[in-house]
Design a protein around this motif. Sequence first.
Motif, PDB file in Angstrom:
ATOM      1  N   ARG A 252       0.955  -1.323  -0.310  1.00 26.96           N
ATOM      2  CA  ARG A 252       0.157   0.184   0.303  1.00 26.96           C
ATOM      3  C   ARG A 252       0.335   1.552  -0.106  1.00 26.96           C
ATOM      4  NH1 ARG A 252      -3.273  -2.353   3.719  1.00 26.96           N
ATOM      5  NH2 ARG A 252      -2.220  -2.800   4.941  1.00 26.96           N
ATOM      6  N   ASN A 253       2.274   1.375   0.699  1.00 33.41           N
ATOM      7  CA  ASN A 253       2.807   2.513   0.980  1.00 33.41           C
ATOM      8  C   ASN A 253       3.134   2.364  -0.571  1.00 33.41           C
ATOM      9  OD1 ASN A 253       2.430   3.390   3.596  1.00 33.41           O
ATOM     10  ND2 ASN A 253       4.015   1.647   4.485  1.00 33.41           N
ATOM     11  N   LEU A 254       3.842   1.638  -0.893  1.00 34.16           N
ATOM     12  CA  LEU A 254       4.050   1.618  -2.104  1.00 34.16           C
ATOM     13  C   LEU A 254       3.735   2.033  -3.590  1.00 34.16           C
ATOM     14  CD1 LEU A 254       7.474  -1.101  -1.575  1.00 34.16           C
ATOM     15  CD2 LEU A 254       7.950   1.322  -1.473  1.00 34.16           C
ATOM     16  N   LYS A 255       2.757   1.875  -3.057  1.00 29.92           N
ATOM     17  CA  LYS A 255       1.624   1.665  -4.660  1.00 29.92           C
ATOM     18  C   LYS A 255       1.216   3.291  -4.335  1.00 29.92           C
ATOM     19  CE  LYS A 255      -0.650  -2.204  -4.728  1.00 29.92           C
ATOM     20  NZ  LYS A 255      -2.257  -2.504  -4.867  1.00 29.92           N
ATOM     21  N   LYS A 256       1.105   3.971  -2.910  1.00 30.60           N
ATOM     22  CA  LYS A 256       1.207   5.577  -2.644  1.00 30.60           C
ATOM     23  C   LYS A 256       1.828   6.283  -3.189  1.00 30.60           C
ATOM     24  CE  LYS A 256      -1.051   8.509   0.985  1.00 30.60           C
ATOM     25  NZ  LYS A 256      -1.229   8.811   1.833  1.00 30.60           N
ATOM     26  N   ALA A 257       3.462   6.268  -2.695  1.00 29.69           N
ATOM     27  CA  ALA A 257       3.943   6.856  -2.506  1.00 29.69           C
ATOM     28  C   ALA A 257       4.809   6.568  -4.386  1.00 29.69           C
ATOM     29  CB  ALA A 257       5.136   6.691  -1.992  1.00 29.69           C
ATOM     30  N   PHE A 258       4.780   5.291  -4.983  1.00 30.37           N
ATOM     31  CA  PHE A 258       5.553   5.913  -6.342  1.00 30.37           C
ATOM     32  C   PHE A 258       4.592   4.785  -6.774  1.00 30.37           C
ATOM     33  CE2 PHE A 258       8.699   4.939  -2.884  1.00 30.37           C
ATOM     34  CZ  PHE A 258       9.461   6.081  -3.116  1.00 30.37           C
ATOM     35  N   PRO A 259       3.340   6.089  -7.650  1.00 29.40           N
ATOM     36  CA  PRO A 259       2.688   5.020  -8.467  1.00 29.40           C
ATOM     37  C   PRO A 259       3.396   4.997  -9.663  1.00 29.40           C
ATOM     38  CG  PRO A 259       2.381   7.581  -7.686  1.00 29.40           C
ATOM     39  CD  PRO A 259       3.262   6.835  -7.387  1.00 29.40           C
ATOM     40  N   VAL A 260       3.851   5.395 -10.876  1.00 26.54           N
ATOM     41  CA  VAL A 260       4.365   5.387 -11.550  1.00 26.54           C
ATOM     42  C   VAL A 260       5.337   3.860 -11.990  1.00 26.54           C
ATOM     43  CG1 VAL A 260       5.653   6.709 -13.383  1.00 26.54           C
ATOM     44  CG2 VAL A 260       4.833   8.015 -12.130  1.00 26.54           C
ATOM     45  N   GLN A 261       6.531   4.390 -10.379  1.00 32.10           N
ATOM     46  CA  GLN A 261       6.933   2.807 -10.694  1.00 32.10           C
ATOM     47  C   GLN A 261       6.770   1.840 -10.496  1.00 32.10           C
ATOM     48  OE1 GLN A 261       8.197   6.578  -9.535  1.00 32.10           O
ATOM     49  NE2 GLN A 261       9.595   6.309 -11.396  1.00 32.10           N
ATOM     50  N   TYR A 262       5.920   1.481  -9.040  1.00 33.34           N
ATOM     51  CA  TYR A 262       6.087   0.614  -8.401  1.00 33.34           C
ATOM     52  C   TYR A 262       4.851  -0.267  -8.661  1.00 33.34           C
ATOM     53  CZ  TYR A 262       4.671  -2.313  -4.817  1.00 33.34           C
ATOM     54  OH  TYR A 262       4.704  -3.658  -4.273  1.00 33.34           O
ATOM     55  N   ARG A 263       4.975  -1.723  -9.092  1.00 34.95           N
ATOM     56  CA  ARG A 263       3.640  -2.766 -10.380  1.00 34.95           C
ATOM     57  C   ARG A 263       3.864  -3.795  -9.277  1.00 34.95           C
ATOM     58  NH1 ARG A 263       4.674   0.672 -12.669  1.00 34.95           N
ATOM     59  NH2 ARG A 263       4.462   1.190 -14.973  1.00 34.95           N
ATOM     60  N   GLY A 264       4.524  -3.858  -7.952  1.00 36.70           N
ATOM     61  CA  GLY A 264       3.926  -5.415  -7.264  1.00 36.70           C
ATOM     62  C   GLY A 264       5.116  -5.944  -6.254  1.00 36.70           C
ATOM     63  N   ILE A 265       4.428  -6.682  -5.473  1.00 39.15           N
ATOM     64  CA  ILE A 265       5.273  -7.257  -4.784  1.00 39.15           C
ATOM     65  C   ILE A 265       5.263  -8.776  -4.361  1.00 39.15           C
ATOM     66  CG2 ILE A 265       4.366  -7.160  -2.300  1.00 39.15           C
ATOM     67  CD1 ILE A 265       7.088  -6.046  -0.978  1.00 39.15           C
ATOM     68  N   VAL A 266       6.463  -8.941  -4.121  1.00 39.42           N
ATOM     69  CA  VAL A 266       6.611 -10.382  -3.908  1.00 39.42           C
ATOM     70  C   VAL A 266       7.316 -11.297  -3.223  1.00 39.42           C
ATOM     71  CG1 VAL A 266       7.411 -12.797  -5.717  1.00 39.42           C
ATOM     72  CG2 VAL A 266       6.863 -11.194  -6.921  1.00 39.42           C
ATOM     73  N   GLN A 267       6.687 -12.150  -2.162  1.00 38.80           N
ATOM     74  CA  GLN A 267       7.174 -12.360  -0.939  1.00 38.80           C
ATOM     75  C   GLN A 267       8.001 -13.422  -1.108  1.00 38.80           C
ATOM     76  OE1 GLN A 267       5.920 -12.389   2.440  1.00 38.80           O
ATOM     77  NE2 GLN A 267       8.007 -12.853   3.290  1.00 38.80           N
ATOM     78  N   VAL A 268       9.871 -13.953  -1.681  1.00 37.05           N
ATOM     79  CA  VAL A 268      10.717 -15.218  -1.558  1.00 37.05           C
ATOM     80  C   VAL A 268      10.446 -15.619  -0.409  1.00 37.05           C
ATOM     81  CG1 VAL A 268      13.086 -14.757  -1.953  1.00 37.05           C
ATOM     82  CG2 VAL A 268      11.494 -13.544  -2.824  1.00 37.05           C
ATOM     83  N   ASP A 269      10.989 -16.838  -0.232  1.00 37.42           N
ATOM     84  CA  ASP A 269      10.998 -17.618   0.550  1.00 37.42           C
ATOM     85  C   ASP A 269      12.008 -18.832   0.027  1.00 37.42           C
ATOM     86  OD1 ASP A 269      11.519 -19.532   2.829  1.00 37.42           O
ATOM     87  OD2 ASP A 269       9.799 -20.233   2.791  1.00 37.42           O
ATOM     88  N   LEU A 270      13.574 -18.729   0.102  1.00 37.67           N
ATOM     89  CA  LEU A 270      14.597 -19.453  -0.815  1.00 37.67           C
ATOM     90  C   LEU A 270      14.181 -20.815  -0.306  1.00 37.67           C
ATOM     91  CD1 LEU A 270      17.287 -16.888  -0.704  1.00 37.67           C
ATOM     92  CD2 LEU A 270      16.147 -17.562  -2.095  1.00 37.67           C
ATOM     93  N   ALA A 271      13.654 -21.365   1.196  1.00 34.71           N
ATOM     94  CA  ALA A 271      13.912 -22.244   1.430  1.00 34.71           C
ATOM     95  C   ALA A 271      12.427 -23.298   0.892  1.00 34.71           C
ATOM     96  CB  ALA A 271      12.837 -22.323   3.076  1.00 34.71           C
TER      97      ALA A 271
END
Length: 155
Positions: free
Chosen positions: A115-134
């Motif tokens: 939510r914070n990234l969408k609001k602060a960087f609407p032009v660049q930010y497109r999404g988030i992926v949670q990584v679990d290296l295990a």
Amino acid sequence: MTLSVLIVEDNSSKADQISQIVKLQYLAEPEVVPTISGAYSVLDYRKWDLVILDMTFQVSSGLGQAVRKEALAGIELLQYMSAKRLHYPVIVATQHEVFSQGGGVSISSIEDLDRNLKKAFPVQYRGIVQVDLASSNWHLELIKTMRRVIDVERS
């Protein structure tokens, strides 16, 4: 057309896995940069179709100084891109669920960060992926997010 992908990631295992996904999905050779400071010049010298960005980076205050993790260091790169009007699409790939940093900055969940990234960087930010290296469960989520972003950018 060859896809140009920049991966800004300081964990070599995670960077390798993301690189392999990009190579298999798009037959592209991504460029990997392990530091935020190193990414500044790389962003300026070439147009990028996609940037995959970590949020938490190891930083030190100087030669011989202790290394510490800075939870929201990736935001610095988004701020740089915004200030320079670099409108490259960014996907955040992070292993963390909670982010806290000096100055009382605290984000309690991936959803809050999104939510914070969408609001602060609407032009660049497109999404988030949670990584679990295990596990490799996150690979499919990254592929789906990349496809969504690249399909929108190409249309």
